[in-house]
Design an enzyme around this catalytic site. Structure first.
Site, PDB file in Angstrom:
ATOM      1  N   HIS A 115       8.143   2.736  -4.168  1.00 21.70           N
ATOM      2  CA  HIS A 115       6.926   2.360  -3.434  1.00 21.70           C
ATOM      3  C   HIS A 115       6.763   0.842  -3.425  1.00 21.70           C
ATOM      4  CE1 HIS A 115       2.553   3.237  -2.342  1.00 21.70           C
ATOM      5  NE2 HIS A 115       2.534   1.941  -2.624  1.00 21.70           N
ATOM      6  N   GLU A 116       6.858   0.235  -4.603  1.00 19.14           N
ATOM      7  CA  GLU A 116       6.640  -1.210  -4.692  1.00 19.14           C
ATOM      8  C   GLU A 116       7.783  -2.000  -4.052  1.00 19.14           C
ATOM      9  OE1 GLU A 116       3.751  -1.946  -5.437  1.00 19.14           O
ATOM     10  OE2 GLU A 116       3.135  -0.102  -6.424  1.00 19.14           O
ATOM     11  N   HIS A 119       7.223  -2.440  -0.463  1.00 15.59           N
ATOM     12  CA  HIS A 119       6.344  -3.596  -0.254  1.00 15.59           C
ATOM     13  C   HIS A 119       7.135  -4.903  -0.329  1.00 15.59           C
ATOM     14  CE1 HIS A 119       2.849  -1.191  -0.064  1.00 15.59           C
ATOM     15  NE2 HIS A 119       2.637  -1.032  -1.359  1.00 15.59           N
TER      16      HIS A 119
END
Length: 223
Positions: A115-116, A119
């Protein structure tokens, strides 16, 4: 996941990761080291970030494990966070923090890290303006979609049932939750406004890795 902006000196070297102090931090570091060495989706994302020209340095320094007490004011409410530049800096110096107590096992840790890293990819590719509701919503939609956190097994574990369009509904819900945690007004409406375009964007994957029937730890071929 909650974003936490940082400012760093444009010419300064990244600060070394602090030594783990607690049992939870040591366990988190072991999960990090295993993911960076063996998780194909994690390694693929690091490779794609590098292809865009962004140097993250050592992945083991880029991804930091921290206890609730050492992870910032929202450490008790988040599993992971992405710290970004303030937008005026030339060098790419963000980083990922995983809250050790909230990532108790391999599966949670790896979904959080992916997820990160989505980003991190978006920050390099598109210079995301995290102050913009639309940019923030798009980033959360993509990260929730591509991380594996909305596959059917995860929804069943959360007690959410229903096979019709479950993935998109989950992505909308989790992206809105992330915006709400960040203090955004009208998070659902903000997500809805950009959802179709951002949900369809699977970069850097040629196709959505979950829809190909692949778990986050399995290999896949990008053509």
């Amino acid at each position: 996941m909650r974003r936490r902006s940082t400012t760093t000196d444009d010419k300064a070297a990244p600060a070394p990761a602090p030594e783990p102090e607690t049992a939870a931090e040591r366990r988190c570091c072991r999960l990090r080291d295993a993911a960076l060495s063996r998780n194909v989706r994690v390694r693929f994302l690091f490779d794609e970030i590098a292809k865009l020209g962004c140097d993250v340095g050592s992945p083991f320094g880029f991804v930091r494990c921290a206890s609730v007490e050492r992870s910032g004011p929202l450490g008790d409410k988040m599993v992971g966070g992405f710290a970004v530049n303030d937008g005026a800096q030339k060098r790419y110096a963000p980083g990922v923090v995983v809250v050790a107590e909230h990532a108790p096992d391999k599966a949670v840790f790896e979904r959080t890290l992916v997820h990160e890293l989505v980003h991190a990819y978006d920050q390099c590719r598109a210079k995301v303006d995290w102050k913009s509701g639309a940019h923030h919503a798009c980033a959360e939609i993509r990260a929730s979609s591509l991380s594996g956190e909305c596959d059917l097994s995860q929804e069943i574990n959360r007690g959410v049932f229903g096979l019709m369009a479950h993935h998109g509904k989950c992505v909308k819900r989790r992206a809105a939750l992330s915006l709400a945690l960040a203090g955004r007004a009208e998070p659902e409406a903000t997500v809805d406004a950009v959802f179709d375009r951002c949900y369809a964007d699977t970069a850097p994957f040629e196709r959505h890795p979950d829809f190909a029937g692949l778990r986050p730890s399995e290999s896949y071929k990008v053509t």
